[in-house]
Design an enzyme around this catalytic site. Structure first.
Site, short mmCIF file in Angstrom:
data_model
loop_
_atom_site.label_atom_id
_atom_site.label_comp_id
_atom_site.label_asym_id
_atom_site.label_seq_id
_atom_site.Cartn_x
_atom_site.Cartn_y
_atom_site.Cartn_z
N GLN A 42 -118.66 -95.03 -5.82
CA GLN A 42 -117.55 -96.10 -6.02
C GLN A 42 -116.56 -95.57 -5.42
O GLN A 42 -115.73 -94.66 -5.54
CB GLN A 42 -117.18 -95.73 -7.33
CG GLN A 42 -115.96 -96.58 -8.32
CD GLN A 42 -115.74 -95.95 -9.64
OE1 GLN A 42 -115.54 -94.78 -9.82
NE2 GLN A 42 -115.16 -96.83 -10.67
N GLY A 43 -115.99 -96.52 -4.53
CA GLY A 43 -114.80 -96.11 -3.45
C GLY A 43 -113.60 -96.82 -4.10
O GLY A 43 -113.22 -97.91 -3.53
N SER A 45 -110.74 -94.83 -5.81
CA SER A 45 -109.53 -93.91 -5.39
C SER A 45 -109.13 -93.68 -3.84
O SER A 45 -110.17 -93.49 -3.14
CB SER A 45 -109.72 -92.60 -6.16
OG SER A 45 -110.01 -92.81 -7.44
N SER A 77 -117.75 -90.01 -6.33
CA SER A 77 -119.11 -89.28 -6.82
C SER A 77 -120.14 -89.79 -6.18
O SER A 77 -120.44 -91.04 -5.99
CB SER A 77 -119.27 -89.46 -8.50
OG SER A 77 -118.07 -89.05 -9.00
N GLU A 160 -117.18 -98.57 -16.93
CA GLU A 160 -117.21 -97.00 -16.66
C GLU A 160 -116.76 -96.30 -17.88
O GLU A 160 -117.54 -95.51 -18.27
CB GLU A 160 -116.21 -96.85 -15.41
CG GLU A 160 -116.16 -95.39 -15.10
CD GLU A 160 -115.61 -94.90 -13.83
OE1 GLU A 160 -115.00 -95.99 -13.11
OE2 GLU A 160 -115.57 -93.74 -13.71
N GLU A 285 -103.74 -89.50 -19.91
CA GLU A 285 -102.23 -89.99 -19.94
C GLU A 285 -102.42 -91.61 -19.64
O GLU A 285 -101.87 -92.43 -20.51
CB GLU A 285 -101.31 -89.54 -19.07
CG GLU A 285 -100.83 -88.05 -19.23
CD GLU A 285 -102.07 -87.02 -18.93
OE1 GLU A 285 -103.02 -87.56 -18.06
OE2 GLU A 285 -102.16 -86.00 -19.22
C1 LIG Z 1 -115.01 -85.38 -11.53
C2 LIG Z 1 -114.19 -86.60 -10.76
C3 LIG Z 1 -115.05 -87.78 -10.37
C4 LIG Z 1 -114.39 -88.91 -9.76
N1 LIG Z 1 -115.36 -89.79 -9.40
C5 LIG Z 1 -114.69 -90.72 -8.86
C6 LIG Z 1 -115.51 -91.77 -8.24
O1 LIG Z 1 -116.69 -91.92 -8.03
N2 LIG Z 1 -114.64 -92.95 -7.49
C7 LIG Z 1 -113.41 -92.98 -7.45
O2 LIG Z 1 -112.78 -94.01 -6.98
N3 LIG Z 1 -112.50 -92.03 -7.85
C8 LIG Z 1 -113.18 -90.88 -8.88
N4 LIG Z 1 -112.43 -90.04 -9.15
C9 LIG Z 1 -110.92 -90.14 -8.99
C10 LIG Z 1 -110.22 -90.32 -10.35
O3 LIG Z 1 -110.47 -91.55 -10.77
C11 LIG Z 1 -108.75 -90.13 -10.17
O4 LIG Z 1 -108.63 -88.71 -9.95
C12 LIG Z 1 -107.74 -90.50 -11.31
O5 LIG Z 1 -107.56 -91.69 -11.41
C13 LIG Z 1 -106.38 -89.97 -11.03
O6 LIG Z 1 -105.80 -89.99 -10.01
P1 LIG Z 1 -105.11 -89.04 -9.12
O7 LIG Z 1 -106.18 -87.94 -8.92
O8 LIG Z 1 -104.71 -89.43 -7.80
O9 LIG Z 1 -103.91 -88.30 -10.08
P2 LIG Z 1 -102.65 -89.06 -10.18
O10 LIG Z 1 -102.52 -90.61 -10.37
O11 LIG Z 1 -101.64 -88.58 -8.92
O12 LIG Z 1 -101.99 -88.52 -11.23
C14 LIG Z 1 -101.42 -87.18 -11.60
C15 LIG Z 1 -100.86 -86.90 -12.58
O13 LIG Z 1 -99.96 -87.95 -13.24
C16 LIG Z 1 -100.17 -88.59 -14.44
N5 LIG Z 1 -99.79 -90.06 -14.41
C17 LIG Z 1 -99.89 -90.77 -13.25
N6 LIG Z 1 -99.32 -92.00 -13.47
C18 LIG Z 1 -98.85 -91.84 -14.96
C19 LIG Z 1 -98.09 -92.95 -15.69
N7 LIG Z 1 -98.16 -94.11 -15.47
N8 LIG Z 1 -98.12 -92.44 -16.92
C20 LIG Z 1 -98.40 -90.94 -17.35
N9 LIG Z 1 -98.79 -90.10 -16.64
C21 LIG Z 1 -99.39 -90.37 -15.59
C22 LIG Z 1 -101.86 -88.29 -14.59
O14 LIG Z 1 -102.07 -88.60 -15.73
C23 LIG Z 1 -102.08 -87.01 -13.96
O15 LIG Z 1 -101.92 -86.12 -14.83
C24 LIG Z 1 -112.97 -88.93 -9.75
C25 LIG Z 1 -112.24 -87.81 -10.18
C26 LIG Z 1 -112.85 -86.67 -10.79
C27 LIG Z 1 -111.76 -85.42 -11.28
#
Ligand SMILES: Cc1cc2nc3c(=O)[nH]c(=O)nc-3n(C[C@H](O)[C@H](O)[C@H](O)COP(=O)(O)OP(=O)(O)OC[C@H]3O[C@@H](n4cnc5c(N)ncnc54)[C@H](O)[C@@H]3O)c2cc1C
Length: 302
Positions: A42-43, A45, A77, A160, A285
């Site tokens: 899944q692309g 993020s 992933s 998902e 969150e």
């Molecule tokens: C094990 C694992 C597998 C994953 N697999 C995939 C995958 O296959 N494909 C893919 O595309 N992505 C994948 N992801 C990515 C995942 O979807 C993102 O990490 C997630 O959406 C959070 O984005 P970020 O890491 O950029 O954090 P950010 O969005 O930068 O968030 C940082 C912090 O700020 C908080 N925050 C942000 N905005 C708000 C708001 N509006 N209100 C309150 N709090 C807020 C968040 O809760 C978090 O604590 C995976 C992540 C993990 C850990």
């Protein structure tokens, strides 16, 4: 039974193709997903677009009979093993944020696709970065129309958190039974962990929470059966499951003591992997925001 590699195909890409795909796309992709002949990733993020998914910047531009993709995805992933990727791209930078997106099905062996694995806290490189440099994608590999990307991506995310989330909850029930037999097994030269009333309290609380989760999932399944699409209540399921799984693995770590730190110990791995549960598929969150707005009906925050 170990996890299978077809998670993204079976629980996310497949159901999205069922909802949005044309007949020839269904014929091309669904049988291979069911047989696990083709692995999907899944692309969605990107380095600057996680929670704020609609801000993705990976570009796809029209060229001849197709698209040319440039940009970077992250945390994908199974990207290292994947044959296909469900890819969210920006096709109209002038349009409003959510309206300028399109959803593509991309062959991971196309020239210009490069995967760099990322090692997680467990030590496994389960996910990775994907770089796209002038990657050509034929028009018939688009799901929906140009500009439909956000709606199609919401279908994927609902599966998902719902379809996949319900599966994870069923697996948690099995994990809890395994945990119970470990806690009640006689430990050499010690009491059983379950003899400690605090351990019994903590475990019983988790068992009750699991029962509540199963009941919520049952009603979510009824919605899924009736409509074909998981409803917003599945957000609650994913939030509840991820927090319960973390609490269970933490309890097992506390009970098993130093043994839980050994690399070969299943609970050690499970506890480390569980850290990501409250981030992947939407952080806790973000899920609480969705529950507030879409399940409880509170006004949107500014
Ligand atoms: C094990 C694992 C597998 C994953 N697999 C995939 C995958 O296959 N494909 C893919 O595309 N992505 C994948 N992801 C990515 C995942 O979807 C993102 O990490 C997630 O959406 C959070 O984005 P970020 O890491 O950029 O954090 P950010 O969005 O930068 O968030 C940082 C912090 O700020 C908080 N925050 C942000 N905005 C708000 C708001 N509006 N209100 C309150 N709090 C807020 C968040 O809760 C978090 O604590 C995976 C992540 C993990 C850990």
């Amino acid at each position: 039974v170990p996890d299978h590699l077809g998670v993204v195909g079976l629980d996310m890409a497949g159901p999205t193709i069922v909802d949005w795909g044309r007949d020839e796309q269904k014929r091309r992709f669904l049988p291979a997903i069911l047989r696990c002949d083709e692995i999907w990733c899944q692309g969605f993020s990107e380095p600057e677009s996680g929670s704020d998914l609609a801000s993705v910047r990976t570009r796809a531009e029209r060229e001849g009979d197709g698209w040319v993709v440039n940009g970077q995805k992250v945390w994908s992933s199974f990207a290292s093993f994947a044959d296909w990727c469900i890819l969210l791209v920006r096709t109209d930078p002038a349009a409003a944020k959510h309206a300028g997106l399109t959803y593509l099905l991309v062959d991971m062996r196309s020239p210009g696709v490069e995967v760099r694995p990322l090692r997680q806290i467990t030590g496994d490189p389960e996910f990775g970065e994907i770089f796209f440099t002038n990657v050509r994608v034929p028009t018939d590999s688009m799901l929906g129309a140009p500009g439909d990307g956000w709606k199609v991506a919401m279908t994927t995310l609902s599966h998902e958190r719902g379809t996949h989330g319900i599966t994870l909850a069923a697996r948690l029930a099995v994990e809890m039974r395994t945990a119970l037999s470990t806690l009640t097994a006689p430990a050499p030269s010690e009491n059983r962990p379950f003899d400690d009333p605090i351990v019994r309290d903590r475990f019983t609380e988790l068992w009750i929470e699991l029962r509540a989760l199963e009941l919520v999932n049952r009603s979510a399944l009824a919605v899924l059966e009736a409509t074909g699409t998981p409803g917003p209540e599945t957000t609650t399921s994913k939030l509840h499951w991820s927090e319960l799984n973390q609490l269970l693995t933490a309890l097992m770590g506390d009970c098993l003591g130093p043994a839980a730190l050994e690399e070969s110990n299943r609970w050690s791995y499970a506890r480390l992997r569980a850290r990501g549960n409250t981030i992947e598929a939407g952080t806790s969150e973000i899920l609480r925001n969705i529950i507030a707005e879409r399940v409880i009906g509170l006004p949107r925050s500014r």
